[in-house]
Design a protein around this motif. Structure first.
Motif, PDB file in Angstrom:
ATOM      1  N   ARG A  78       2.313   1.728  -3.441  1.00 58.02           N
ATOM      2  CA  ARG A  78       1.287   2.240  -4.350  1.00 58.02           C
ATOM      3  C   ARG A  78       1.051   3.735  -4.144  1.00 58.02           C
ATOM      4  O   ARG A  78       0.963   4.503  -5.112  1.00 58.02           O
ATOM      5  CB  ARG A  78      -0.026   1.467  -4.130  1.00 58.02           C
ATOM      6  N   MET A  79       0.946   4.172  -2.889  1.00 51.85           N
ATOM      7  CA  MET A  79       0.729   5.589  -2.611  1.00 51.85           C
ATOM      8  C   MET A  79       1.910   6.437  -3.087  1.00 51.85           C
ATOM      9  O   MET A  79       1.721   7.504  -3.684  1.00 51.85           O
ATOM     10  CB  MET A  79       0.500   5.801  -1.111  1.00 51.85           C
TER      11      MET A  79
ATOM     12  N   PRO B 289      -3.330   9.727  -0.965  1.00 50.33           N
ATOM     13  CA  PRO B 289      -2.783  10.247  -2.220  1.00 50.33           C
ATOM     14  C   PRO B 289      -3.619  11.353  -2.859  1.00 50.33           C
ATOM     15  O   PRO B 289      -3.058  12.321  -3.386  1.00 50.33           O
ATOM     16  CB  PRO B 289      -2.731   9.003  -3.124  1.00 50.33           C
ATOM     17  N   ASP B 290      -4.932  11.241  -2.821  1.00 45.11           N
ATOM     18  CA  ASP B 290      -5.766  12.229  -3.505  1.00 45.11           C
ATOM     19  C   ASP B 290      -5.666  13.605  -2.852  1.00 45.11           C
ATOM     20  O   ASP B 290      -5.476  14.618  -3.537  1.00 45.11           O
ATOM     21  CB  ASP B 290      -7.229  11.766  -3.529  1.00 45.11           C
TER      22      ASP B 290
ATOM     23  N   GLU C 142       4.040   5.755  -5.449  1.00 49.63           N
ATOM     24  CA  GLU C 142       4.060   5.791  -6.910  1.00 49.63           C
ATOM     25  C   GLU C 142       2.957   6.696  -7.452  1.00 49.63           C
ATOM     26  O   GLU C 142       3.150   7.391  -8.462  1.00 49.63           O
ATOM     27  CB  GLU C 142       3.916   4.375  -7.466  1.00 49.63           C
ATOM     28  N   GLN C 143       1.813   6.705  -6.785  1.00 54.79           N
ATOM     29  CA  GLN C 143       0.689   7.510  -7.277  1.00 54.79           C
ATOM     30  C   GLN C 143       1.014   8.999  -7.265  1.00 54.79           C
ATOM     31  O   GLN C 143       0.602   9.729  -8.176  1.00 54.79           O
ATOM     32  CB  GLN C 143      -0.552   7.233  -6.417  1.00 54.79           C
ATOM     33  N   VAL C 144       1.766   9.444  -6.251  1.00 57.96           N
ATOM     34  CA  VAL C 144       2.113  10.871  -6.175  1.00 57.96           C
ATOM     35  C   VAL C 144       3.560  11.118  -6.591  1.00 57.96           C
ATOM     36  O   VAL C 144       4.050  12.245  -6.510  1.00 57.96           O
ATOM     37  CB  VAL C 144       1.877  11.416  -4.753  1.00 57.96           C
ATOM     38  N   ASP C 145       4.244  10.064  -7.038  1.00 55.78           N
ATOM     39  CA  ASP C 145       5.650  10.156  -7.447  1.00 55.78           C
ATOM     40  C   ASP C 145       6.495  10.829  -6.373  1.00 55.78           C
ATOM     41  O   ASP C 145       7.214  11.798  -6.619  1.00 55.78           O
ATOM     42  CB  ASP C 145       5.782  10.930  -8.759  1.00 55.78           C
TER      43      ASP C 145
ATOM     44  N   ASP D  89       0.825  -1.203   0.000  1.00 60.64           N
ATOM     45  CA  ASP D  89       0.000   0.000   0.000  1.00 60.64           C
ATOM     46  C   ASP D  89       0.867   1.264   0.000  1.00 60.64           C
ATOM     47  O   ASP D  89       0.544   2.249  -0.668  1.00 60.64           O
ATOM     48  CB  ASP D  89      -0.924   0.008   1.220  1.00 60.64           C
TER      49      ASP D  89
END
Length: 503
Positions: free
Chosen positions: A47-48, A231-232, A50-53, A44
C-alpha cells in the motif's frame, strides 16, 4: 572508488542523511541518524509503495509494489499478527521461508555511475534495512547483495557482521552488461554472468530456482526511507505524480541527491558544470539532449519524456566543450559493441555495423541515414536490451549533434580532435585489437569469413578492420583467424591497432 566521489544534495537529505558528519554510517551511527525501523506486513508495504508510486532506480523504473506482489504470489509466505523486528530491537521475529530470495543488485558496471557504490560504501545499513523490510514481509531470511566494487563489498560485509544477519555478498565481474537482472542471477548461481538470452522473470525463477525479489541498491534504500517517514512525509519532496528524491551521478565524479521534479539545469549549476554542447541523460543506454533540451528538462519520468530524455539509472554525463561530439559518440559505441555478450545477431553483427556507419560518417563518407539503418536493424529482437539501448544512444546523437554531423559530412570534419572525455573503464592491459600487417596482406579474405563481426572486405577484396576491442566471446574465433591467415598478416595487438608481434 567512492572515496574520490564528491557527494552533495539539493534540498533536505534523505538517503544521504548523516553524510555531512560521517564518512560511513556504522550500525550505531545509522541507528542514531535513521532510527530503528519496524518492518510492516506485506499488505502495508504494498500500500505504501503504491501510494507514492515507488519505482526501481536501476533504469527500468518498474513499480516496486508489483515486484513484491509477483514474488508473494509464487509462495505461501508465513503470516503473523506480530510485526517483524530489525537489528537493535528485542522481540520475536517472524519465521522464515526458504522459498524466497532477496537480491540487492549493486552491479554498477556502467562507466560514469557511482551512486550505488556511494550508498553501499557510506550507508550500507540503510540499504540492508530496505532489504530486511522486504525479506520480513515475504517471510524469508535469504538476502544476497551483489556488488562489483571492492570498497563496497568490504563495507557491506562489515555491516552484515555488525547486524549479525544471515546475508551474503557476491562479487560480480565489472562489465557493462553485468547489471542486467538475468546476468546478476546467473552470477549468483555460479553461471556465466551474462543475460540468459530468454526472458525469465526473477519472481518466477531466480537464485537457485527460487522466486526472487531483485531490485537496485537505491530502490531498497528508498524503501527504508519510505517506511521510516511514512507515505505522506515521503511525498513532501518531489512532485505530486513522482514523490521523493533520487540519486544522480554527474560527470562520473559527483553524486547528488535531489528531489524529483528538479530542473536538470539546477543540478548542473549546483555541480558547477559549464555550458555543454550536449548532455547524455540515462547513461550509455540513454539519450542525448542538446542545450535547448537541457534548459527544459526536469528530473522526472514525465519531465524527461517531454524533451526526449530519460532519468534511467540517474547517470548524467555533460560533454566537455572542445572535443569532437561525433568522435566521442563513435568511441562509446565502439566500447558498447565490445561489451556485447554475443548471443544474438543484433549484437554480433548489428552493433559492429553501427560502429562502421559511425566511422564512415565521422570521415565524411557516410550519411545519417546509414547510421539510422544500421541502428534500426534488429531493434526489439535482441537476446537482451543491449542492442536496443545502444541504438537509442546512437540515434539520439544524430539529433542532438546535427550541426557537428553536417560539418563532418560537408567539410570532412569539425576541426576538433576526439580527446576521450566521456568516461570509460581504465584498460587492464588484457584488451586486444585486431590489426593487419599490410606488408604481408595479399587480400586472401579468409579472416573476413571467420570473424565477419570484426573484419569486412572492401571492394578490392582487402580487409577493413573494425577498431574495437575484441569481445571476450570472440577471442577463440580471432585466434583461429590469426592462426589460419595464409600470409601471416593478421595480428592481435594491445591498446590500439598497429603492427605488432603475434601473441
Amino acid at each position: 572508488m567512492t572515496s574520490t566521489v564528491a557527494v552533495s544534495g539539493i534540498g533536505g537529505p534523505r538517503l544521504t542523511l548523516g553524510f555531512d558528519r560521517f564518512d560511513r554510517l556504522d550500525l550505531d551511527r545509522h541507528l542514531a541518524v535513521h532510527g530503528r525501523l519496524r518492518a510492516p506486513e506485506l499488505d502495508d508495504i504494498v500500500r505504501m509503495c503504491e501510494q507514492v508510486d515507488l519505482r526501481g532506480r536501476g533504469g527500468a523504473g518498474f513499480p516496486f509494489a508489483r515486484k513484491l506482489m509477483a514474488v508473494a504470489a509464487r509462495v505461501n509466505y508465513p503470516t503473523s499478527d506480530q510485526t517483524a523486528l530489525l537489528p537493535g530491537e528485542k522481540g520475536n521475529e517472524r519465521g522464515s521461508c526458504e522459498d524466497v530470495v532477496i537480491v540487492v543488485n549493486g552491479a554498477e558496471g556502467e562507466p560514469g555511475s557511482s551512486k550505488d557504490k556511494v550508498l553501499l560504501g557510506r550507508a550500507p545499513h540503510l540499504v540492508l534495512d530496505g532489504a530486511q523490510i522486504a525479506a520480513s514481509a515475504l517471510g524469508t531470511q535469504r538476502i544476497v547483495v551483489a556488488v562489483e566494487d571492492d570498497e563496497a563489498a568490504r563495507s557491506v560485509r562489515a555491516a552484515i557482521s555488525e547486524r549479525r544477519m544471515p546475508a551474503r555478498v557476491v562479487r560480480l565481474t565489472e562489465r557493462f552488461i553485468s547489471g542486467e537482472s538475468g546476468a546478476v542471477v546467473r552470477a549468483i548461481n555460479g553461471e556465466v554472468p551474462i543475460p540468459p538470452g530468454v526472458k525469465v522473470r526473477a519472481s518466477d525463477s531466480g537464485v537457485d530456482g527460487y522466486p526472487t525479489l531483485l531490485s537496485n541498491t537505491e530502490t531498497f534504500a528508498q524503501l527504508a526511507v519510505l517506511v521510516s517517514l511514512g507515505p505522506d512525509l515521503y511525498a513532501s519532496a518531489g512532485t505530486e505524480d513522482e514523490p521523493g528524491t533520487t540519486m544522480l551521478t554527474i560527470g562520473g565524479t559527483q553524486v547528488v541527491e535531489a528531489p524529483l521534479g528538479t530542473p536538470l539545469q539546477t543540478v548542473l549549476d549546483h555541480c558547477q558544470v559549464p555550458p555543454s554542447p550536449g548532455v547524455l541523460v540515462g547513461g550509455y543506454h540513454g539519450m542525448w539532449l542538446d542545450p535547448a533540451g537541457v534548459s527544459r528538462a526536469v528530473l522526472s519520468r514525465a519531465g524527461m519524456r517531454r524533451v526526449g530524455g530519460t532519468v534511467g539509472a540517474g547517470i548524467i554525463l555533460p560533454l566537455t566543450r572542445g572535443t569532437c561530439p561525433l568522435g566521442e559518440v563513435t568511441r562509446i559505441a565502439s566500447y558498447l559493441a565490445a561489451q556485447s555478450a554475443g548471443q544474438c545477431g543484433p549484437c554480433r553483427l548489428g552493433l559492429p555495423d553501427v560502429v562502421r556507419s559511425l566511422n564512415a560518417l565521422t570521415e565524411g563518407a557516410g550519411t545519417v541515414e546509414d547510421v539510422r539503418r544500421a541502428a534500426g536493424i534488429g531493434r526489439g529482437r535482441g537476446a537482451c536490451t543491449h542492442p536496443d539501448g545502444t541504438a537509442r544512444f546512437v540515434l539520439s546523437a544524430m539529433e542532438a549533434f546535427a550541426a557537428d554531423i553536417d560539418a563532418h559530412r560537408w567539410g570532412g570534419g569539425c576541426g576538433l580532435s576526439t580527446y576521450g572525455v566521456m568516461p570509460l573503464p581504465v584498460p587492464t592491459g588484457s584488451e586486444g585489437r585486431v590489426a593487419i600487417d599490410w606488408s604481408r596482406c595479399d587480400g586472401h579474405g579468409l579472416c573476413a569469413y571467420i570473424v565477419p563481426e570484426l573484419i569486412q572486405l572492401d571492394r578490392y577484396g582487402f580487409p577493413v578492420v573494425l577498431g574495437t576491442d575484441i569481445p571476450s566471446w570472440m577471442e577463440k574465433d580471432v585466434q583461429k583467424a590469426v592462426a589460419m591467415c595464409p600470409a601471416l598478416a593478421l595480428r592481435v595487438v594491445e591498446g590500439v591497432p598497429g603492427v605488432s608481434s603475434r601473441r
